[in-house]
Design a protein around this motif. Structure first.
Motif, PDB file in Angstrom:
ATOM      1  N   ARG A   1      49.255  33.934  13.117  1.00 18.84           N
ATOM      2  CA  ARG A   1      50.321  32.940  12.941  1.00 18.84           C
ATOM      3  C   ARG A   1      49.846  31.518  13.240  1.00 18.84           C
ATOM      4  O   ARG A   1      50.407  30.556  12.713  1.00 18.84           O
ATOM      5  CB  ARG A   1      51.538  33.308  13.796  1.00 18.84           C
ATOM      6  CG  ARG A   1      52.266  34.566  13.259  1.00 18.84           C
ATOM      7  CD  ARG A   1      53.224  35.152  14.278  1.00 18.84           C
ATOM      8  NE  ARG A   1      54.301  34.243  14.599  1.00 18.84           N
ATOM      9  CZ  ARG A   1      55.458  34.165  13.926  1.00 18.84           C
ATOM     10  NH1 ARG A   1      55.677  34.976  12.910  1.00 18.84           N
ATOM     11  NH2 ARG A   1      56.383  33.299  14.265  1.00 18.84           N
TER      12      ARG A   1
ATOM     13  N   SER B   1      48.992  39.141  16.268  1.00 18.31           N
ATOM     14  CA  SER B   1      50.007  38.438  15.498  1.00 18.31           C
ATOM     15  C   SER B   1      49.978  36.937  15.825  1.00 18.31           C
ATOM     16  O   SER B   1      50.045  36.089  14.918  1.00 18.31           O
ATOM     17  CB  SER B   1      51.378  39.043  15.829  1.00 18.31           C
ATOM     18  OG  SER B   1      52.374  38.393  15.132  1.00 18.31           O
TER      19      SER B   1
ATOM     20  N   GLN C   1      55.519  41.783   8.353  1.00 19.54           N
ATOM     21  CA  GLN C   1      55.931  43.171   8.551  1.00 19.54           C
ATOM     22  C   GLN C   1      57.290  43.452   7.884  1.00 19.54           C
ATOM     23  O   GLN C   1      57.475  44.489   7.265  1.00 19.54           O
ATOM     24  CB  GLN C   1      56.025  43.394  10.060  1.00 19.54           C
ATOM     25  CG  GLN C   1      56.280  44.805  10.471  1.00 19.54           C
ATOM     26  CD  GLN C   1      56.211  44.941  11.991  1.00 19.54           C
ATOM     27  OE1 GLN C   1      55.797  44.029  12.709  1.00 19.54           O
ATOM     28  NE2 GLN C   1      56.616  46.088  12.466  1.00 19.54           N
TER      29      GLN C   1
ATOM     30  N   GLU D   1      52.472  29.174  14.682  1.00 21.36           N
ATOM     31  CA  GLU D   1      52.353  28.962  16.129  1.00 21.36           C
ATOM     32  C   GLU D   1      51.367  27.823  16.333  1.00 21.36           C
ATOM     33  O   GLU D   1      50.335  27.765  15.653  1.00 21.36           O
ATOM     34  CB  GLU D   1      51.811  30.213  16.841  1.00 21.36           C
ATOM     35  CG  GLU D   1      52.690  31.441  16.736  1.00 21.36           C
ATOM     36  CD  GLU D   1      53.965  31.371  17.577  1.00 21.36           C
ATOM     37  OE1 GLU D   1      54.130  30.405  18.354  1.00 21.36           O
ATOM     38  OE2 GLU D   1      54.798  32.282  17.428  1.00 21.36           O
TER      39      GLU D   1
HETATM   40  P1  ADP Z   1      56.023  42.206  16.109  1.00 18.52           P
HETATM   41  O1  ADP Z   1      55.142  43.182  16.853  1.00 18.52           O
HETATM   42  O2  ADP Z   1      56.672  42.760  14.907  1.00 18.52           O
HETATM   43  O3  ADP Z   1      55.380  40.865  15.909  1.00 18.52           O
HETATM   44  P2  ADP Z   1      57.393  41.512  18.502  1.00 18.52           P
HETATM   45  O4  ADP Z   1      58.476  42.335  19.086  1.00 18.52           O
HETATM   46  O5  ADP Z   1      56.053  41.429  19.155  1.00 18.52           O
HETATM   47  O6  ADP Z   1      57.281  41.983  17.006  1.00 18.52           O
HETATM   48  O7  ADP Z   1      57.894  40.017  18.318  1.00 18.52           O
HETATM   49  C1  ADP Z   1      59.048  39.705  17.575  1.00 18.52           C
HETATM   50  C2  ADP Z   1      59.356  38.242  17.803  1.00 18.52           C
HETATM   51  O8  ADP Z   1      59.604  38.012  19.203  1.00 18.52           O
HETATM   52  C3  ADP Z   1      58.200  37.320  17.434  1.00 18.52           C
HETATM   53  O9  ADP Z   1      58.720  36.160  16.827  1.00 18.52           O
HETATM   54  C4  ADP Z   1      57.529  36.978  18.745  1.00 18.52           C
HETATM   55  O10 ADP Z   1      56.967  35.689  18.702  1.00 18.52           O
HETATM   56  C5  ADP Z   1      58.706  37.042  19.713  1.00 18.52           C
HETATM   57  N1  ADP Z   1      58.278  37.509  21.043  1.00 18.52           N
HETATM   58  C6  ADP Z   1      57.436  38.525  21.315  1.00 18.52           C
HETATM   59  N2  ADP Z   1      57.254  38.661  22.635  1.00 18.52           N
HETATM   60  C7  ADP Z   1      57.994  37.703  23.212  1.00 18.52           C
HETATM   61  C8  ADP Z   1      58.217  37.308  24.571  1.00 18.52           C
HETATM   62  N3  ADP Z   1      57.633  37.920  25.596  1.00 18.52           N
HETATM   63  N4  ADP Z   1      59.059  36.283  24.788  1.00 18.52           N
HETATM   64  C9  ADP Z   1      59.633  35.648  23.763  1.00 18.52           C
HETATM   65  N5  ADP Z   1      59.467  35.967  22.473  1.00 18.52           N
HETATM   66  C10 ADP Z   1      58.655  36.986  22.197  1.00 18.52           C
END
Ligand code: ADP
Ligand code: ADP
Length: 228
Positions: A45, A41, A84, A51
């Protein structure tokens, strides 16, 4: 269409993308797979500037994303993204969701915009839902609207970040079928994060496998699925 040269991406101290080198040509359909948390992801991005990267060079459709002066709004006119969770405008009808960006960003005349939007709705099988609100249609239908909306800007590059992961199983095939149809257009380039291996095998001409922020395999779909 996309060039990564020695790209590094950090979230604070966390090294999310390590030594990414990747070139994707116009017309390719590339599927990105790998375990959860491997950076898929994050990688897609970075391609439309959602990002930022910290090191290396990233060129997308002749725009240099490593240059902070690059205008992301100009880049994103040619780079669509399907998420998603659909991200439809909840207070606008299905048709309005599709017509909004062409009207505001590209100043497409209203009648032509409407005609194009209806054609796209027909292509995704939802012409009868034009006047519905997003809350009145299913998740699979919402995602097909989101795909139609991204196509309304006639993108050169379309990014998909797990487009079927939030859907009930019975809705997945309809959405994959739509993606399959649009990626067969050889003028458009697609980069798709998905866990749907059957779909990847059928649709991708190239498969990239990520692990721990790195590209560990980059192969034609044919040889990837012959030697798993
Ligand atoms: P997906 O798998 O649907 O992308 P995630 O749960 O991985 O969902 O991420 C959802 C949001 O949280 C995204 O915007 C991601 O950038 C952010 N995110 C994911 N992991 C972290 C983390 N360790 N700390 C801060 N933000 C996070
Ligand atoms: P994938 O798409 O392969 O599941 P992601 O690109 O979402 O992986 O995440 C890669 C890693 O970066 C994960 O460890 C995730 O927790 C972390 N991450 C993602 N977004 C953020 C964020 N905004 N801040 C901090 N860490 C993040």
């Amino acid at each position: 269409m996309i060039e990564f040269h020695d790209v590094q991406k950090y979230y604070g101290q966390f090294h999310a993308l390590t030594d990414i080198n990747l070139e994707i040509d116009k017309g390719e359909t590339v599927v990105l797979i790998g375990p959860s948390g491997s950076g898929k992801s994050t990688l897609v991005r970075t391609v439309n500037g959602l990002e930022s990267i910290q090191e290396g060079q990233l060129i997308v459709n002749n725009h240099d994303l490593s240059d902070p002066k690059t205008n992301l709004n100009v880049l994103r006119r040619d780079v669509g993204m399907v998420f998603q969770h659909f991200n439809l405008y909840a207070n606008k009808s299905v048709l309005e969701n599709i017509m909004l960006a062409p009207r505001i960003v590209s100043h497409v005349p209203e009648a032509e915009n409407r005609e194009r939007a209806m054609k796209l709705l027909t292509m995704v099988g939802l012409e009868s839902k034009a006047d519905n609100m997003p809350s009145q249609i299913s998740g699979g239908q919402k995602q097909r609207v989101a795909i139609a909306r991204s196509l309304a800007m006639r993108p050169k590059l379309l990014l998909f970040d797990e487009p079927t992961s939030a859907l009930d199983p019975e809705m997945i095939d309809d959405v994959l079928q739509v993606i399959k149809t649009i990626t067969s257009d050889s003028d458009m380039t697609s980069l798709i994060v998905t866990h749907e291996m059957g779909f990847a095998k059928e649709v991708a001409n190239r498969v990239i496998f990520m692990d721990n922020g790195q590209i560990v395999e980059d192969d034609s779909s044919q040889s990837f699925f012959e030697h798993p």
